[in-house]
Design an enzyme around this catalytic site. Structure first.
Site, PDB file in Angstrom:
ATOM      1  N   GLU A  57       2.440   1.643  13.850  1.00  0.00           N
ATOM      2  CA  GLU A  57       3.137   2.839  13.244  1.00  0.00           C
ATOM      3  C   GLU A  57       1.975   3.376  12.370  1.00  0.00           C
ATOM      4  O   GLU A  57       1.842   2.864  11.436  1.00  0.00           O
ATOM      5  CB  GLU A  57       4.366   2.446  12.310  1.00  0.00           C
ATOM      6  CG  GLU A  57       5.299   3.549  11.853  1.00  0.00           C
ATOM      7  CD  GLU A  57       5.077   3.977  10.363  1.00  0.00           C
ATOM      8  OE1 GLU A  57       4.451   4.884  10.058  1.00  0.00           O
ATOM      9  OE2 GLU A  57       5.540   3.087   9.648  1.00  0.00           O
ATOM     10  N   CYS A  65       4.239   8.259   5.068  1.00  0.00           N
ATOM     11  CA  CYS A  65       3.859   8.669   6.524  1.00  0.00           C
ATOM     12  C   CYS A  65       4.636   9.585   7.249  1.00  0.00           C
ATOM     13  O   CYS A  65       3.986  10.328   8.207  1.00  0.00           O
ATOM     14  CB  CYS A  65       3.733   7.295   7.319  1.00  0.00           C
ATOM     15  SG  CYS A  65       5.276   6.479   7.732  1.00  0.00           S
ATOM     16  N   GLY A  98      -0.071   1.605   9.125  1.00  0.00           N
ATOM     17  CA  GLY A  98      -1.205   2.032   8.437  1.00  0.00           C
ATOM     18  C   GLY A  98      -2.058   3.082   9.367  1.00  0.00           C
ATOM     19  O   GLY A  98      -1.200   4.098   9.863  1.00  0.00           O
ATOM     20  N   LYS A 114       0.101 -10.295   5.902  1.00  0.00           N
ATOM     21  CA  LYS A 114      -0.964  -9.687   4.947  1.00  0.00           C
ATOM     22  C   LYS A 114      -0.647  -8.622   4.416  1.00  0.00           C
ATOM     23  O   LYS A 114      -0.493  -7.527   5.080  1.00  0.00           O
ATOM     24  CB  LYS A 114      -2.305  -9.635   5.545  1.00  0.00           C
ATOM     25  CG  LYS A 114      -3.407  -9.636   4.346  1.00  0.00           C
ATOM     26  CD  LYS A 114      -4.791  -9.015   4.784  1.00  0.00           C
ATOM     27  CE  LYS A 114      -4.335  -7.409   4.608  1.00  0.00           C
ATOM     28  NZ  LYS A 114      -4.150  -6.915   3.140  1.00  0.00           N
ATOM     29  N   PRO A 115      -0.110  -8.494   3.102  1.00  0.00           N
ATOM     30  CA  PRO A 115       0.181  -7.159   2.319  1.00  0.00           C
ATOM     31  C   PRO A 115      -1.101  -6.567   2.045  1.00  0.00           C
ATOM     32  O   PRO A 115      -1.987  -7.176   2.044  1.00  0.00           O
ATOM     33  CB  PRO A 115       0.975  -7.697   1.278  1.00  0.00           C
ATOM     34  CG  PRO A 115       0.599  -9.120   0.924  1.00  0.00           C
ATOM     35  CD  PRO A 115       0.237  -9.735   2.296  1.00  0.00           C
ATOM     36  N   ALA A 116      -0.756  -5.243   1.592  1.00  0.00           N
ATOM     37  CA  ALA A 116      -2.116  -4.397   1.366  1.00  0.00           C
ATOM     38  C   ALA A 116      -2.662  -4.929   0.108  1.00  0.00           C
ATOM     39  O   ALA A 116      -1.908  -5.356  -0.783  1.00  0.00           O
ATOM     40  CB  ALA A 116      -1.533  -2.939   1.133  1.00  0.00           C
ATOM     41  N   GLU A 141      -3.747  14.024   6.848  1.00  0.00           N
ATOM     42  CA  GLU A 141      -2.903  13.729   6.192  1.00  0.00           C
ATOM     43  C   GLU A 141      -3.233  13.896   4.620  1.00  0.00           C
ATOM     44  O   GLU A 141      -4.051  13.193   4.326  1.00  0.00           O
ATOM     45  CB  GLU A 141      -2.492  12.291   6.315  1.00  0.00           C
ATOM     46  CG  GLU A 141      -1.316  12.191   7.263  1.00  0.00           C
ATOM     47  CD  GLU A 141      -0.694  10.785   7.306  1.00  0.00           C
ATOM     48  OE1 GLU A 141       0.573  10.711   7.071  1.00  0.00           O
ATOM     49  OE2 GLU A 141      -1.169   9.866   7.694  1.00  0.00           O
TER      50      GLU A 141
END
Length: 490
Positions: free
Chosen positions: A259, A293, A237, A181-183, A392
């Site tokens: 990650e 990231c 994510g 599932k992509p963003a 972040e």
């Protein structure tokens, strides 16, 4: 809508069991161009039913794919790699349109993502076990590496091609099948990549892509977490989402690669080559508009070189050209959406209110191009009390912290729950080894701002997650170890 030489790369349906199909309920959601916030495509808005159909296909395809000789899997991956490079320009245009990064950077991402496909194509034929020296005569002890099974891959929006390639390629090389599932912000790149895999000859059900809106994503992912046939989840994510995946997959004890968030320090010691340090910060901080990231989030500069470093950095940052990907001169594109710009502005406003000073930038950029731009920014007099020191920013903002001694800066650099990447510049070989060992991160750039490579293990420690992507270690994360003991051979 991007203009492509191969228009069939633009897909709007799910790929399940080798078939392009609409979501079961027929729902769709828009994909917007961050440069102007206008929708330019609509894709399938899937639910748990679609997610389960994808697992059905992947589970059915797994036995044949896992038994396929490694060399044949490698050849298919190499064909996929060649097609990705053949369509580099079209893929870059899709990336730029849905993600916003300048076209030059998008082309680089295609090459970077393709490098993982090539690397793992080669690694597929190097999967080896062991023969263990027997402790008892007449026995043979063997260790085999086998694919874990169906892998669920959940990918972010900031590198829509590289991240999904970095997950799917090792899974396929190991003999696993994939549901992905992509963003929701950037589904078109993943669908194009899947179409190319299909053209390369990938068997039906080996790669399945399901797209979903932000509202329906939890239903899709939770269906995979609850399904015992899914044996591994790989996710890039945020840390809160990663913790949710770890909790919800515990019932079926899935293998996980996570990650997650970062808060990377970038340290400039008084013996550093300042020009090299500025080059390194520009490369690591402002790539993709600071939306990575491993971006430096806290820049620590020794008091003795602080003013000289800031002067050189401000000149470089102030000269960066902000604009849409369609401009050849663009170096900083739009942020991904309004939420991202709002967070950047909040961090800068909080820092200024707490005593920071803006050297360059520090404001939204509003023009006919659209609302999602923020000026590349350098702040000085940053302190740990500011929000940007512990969250972040994920944008083109470089806050500068002064420091005076090595022990102080190591303490401050490590004073975070995160541990993904760190960078430092020094020409003292003794200091290099001391600092590299003292930093609590999974990756360290030493006099280097660009650290990612397909041959290197990518991942973090602490609340930045676990597991590694890239390198031979990344392939191990898609396999389990089986021990065989054969007796009565004497």
């Amino acid at each position: 809508m991007p203009t492509l030489s191969e228009p069939t790369l633009l897909r709007s349906q799910n790929l399940i069991d080798g078939q392009w199909r609409d979501a079961g309920l027929g729902a769709r959601f828009p994909v917007t161009d961050p440069a102007n916030a206008e929708a330019f495509a609509n894709v399938a808005d899937s639910d748990a039913g679609d997610a389960r159909l994808a697992v059905d296909a992947a589970a059915a395809a797994f036995p044949a794919w896992s038994r396929r000789p490694a060399r044949e899997r490698a050849q298919l991956l190499k064909r996929w790699h060649a097609l990705i490079l053949d369509h580099q320009e079209d893929l870059a245009r899709i990336i730029s349109t849905e993600q916003g990064k300048p076209l030059k950077e998008a082309r680089g991402e295609v090459q970077y993502g393709a490098s993982y496909v090539e690397w793992f194509a080669e690694e597929a034929t190097r999967i080896c076990g062991d023969i263990v020296a027997e402790a008892v005569p007449g026995r043979k002890l063997l260790v085999l590496k086998e694919p874990v099974g169906v892998v669920a891959a959940i990918t972010p929006w900031n590198f829509p091609l590289a991240m999904i390639a970095r997950k799917i390629a090792p899974a396929l090389a190991a003999g696993c099948t994939v549901v992905a599932k992509p963003a929701e912000d950037t589904p078109l790149t993943a669908l194009a990549l899947a179409w190319l895999a299909q053209q390369a000859g990938m068997p039906a059900g080996v790669v399945n892509i399901v797209t979903a809106s932000r509202e329906r994503t939890p239903g899709v992912v939770d269906a995979w977490l609850a399904d015992s046939r899914v044996r591994k989840v790989t996710f890039t994510g945020s840390t809160p989402v990663g913790k949710h995946l770890a909790r919800e997959s515990a019932a079926t004890l899935k293998k996980l690669s996570l990650e997650l968030g970062g808060n990377a320090p970038f340290i400039v010691f008084d013996d550093a080559d300042l020009d090299a340090a500025v080059d390194g910060l520009m490369a690591s901080k402002f790539r993709n508009g600071g939306q990575t990231c491993v971006c430096p989030n806290r820049v620590y500069v020794h008091d003795a070189v602080h003013d000289a470093f800031v002067e050189r950095l401000a000149q470089r940052v102030g000269a960066l050209h902000v604009g849409p990907a369609t401009e050849d001169a663009a170096q900083i594109g739009p942020m991904i959406n309004a939420r991202a710009v709002d967070k950047i502005a909040r961090h800068v406003e909080d820092a200024v209110a707490r005593g920071a000073r803006v050297v360059t930038g520090g404001k939204r950029v509003r023009s006919a191009d659209g609302p999602h731009y923020y000026a590349p920014t350098v702040l000085v007099d940053a302190t740990p009390a500011m929000e940007l020191s512990c969250e972040e920013t994920f944008g083109p903002v470089a806050p500068i912290f002064r420091f005076r001694d090595e022990a102080e800066v190591i303490r401050d650099a490590n004073d975070t729950p995160f541990g993904l990447a760190a960078y430092f510049y020094s020409n003292d070989i003794r200091r290099i080894w001391r600092v590299a060992q003292a930093l609590e991160t999974g990756m360290v750039g030493i006099n280097e701002g660009a650290i990612a490579a397909e041959a290197a293990p990518f991942g973090g420690v602490k609340e930045s997650g676990y597991g590694r992507e890239g390198s031979r270690h990344g392939l191990d994360d898609y396999m389990h170890t089986k021990y065989l003991c054969q007796g009565q051979l004497g």
